[in-house]
Design a protein around this motif. Structure first.
Motif: not given
Length: 80
Positions: A68-72
């Motif tokens: 979730e932290l890396a997805a963007p």
């Protein structure tokens, strides 16, 4: 290529028409719990696309939090 596929290496190999590149393997629990880890273990820029981040995880919660932290900032997530 543990620790060798950080951003400078990925920038270099892109000069040779690589279609996609991968980050080093990152421990998902440490990545999700530590801002310091996120800053040291993962960096990217607008030219670093597509890039796949690789996570090693022993449980789904840590993996989901890190993803979730890396997805963007990534095009894909590799699960180990």
């Amino acid at each position: 290529m543990v620790r060798y596929s950080k951003l400078p290496f990925r920038e270099l190999v892109r000069r040779y028409n690589c279609d996609i590149v991968y980050t080093p393997m990152i421990l998902a629990d440490v990545f999700s719990a530590s801002n310091y880890s996120r800053e040291c273990e993962f960096s990217t820029n607008v030219l670093d696309d597509p890039v796949v981040i690789q996570f090693a995880a022993s449980n789904g919660v840590d993996l989901a939090n890190a993803a979730e932290l890396a997805a963007p900032f990534v095009s894909g997530i590799d699960i180990n």
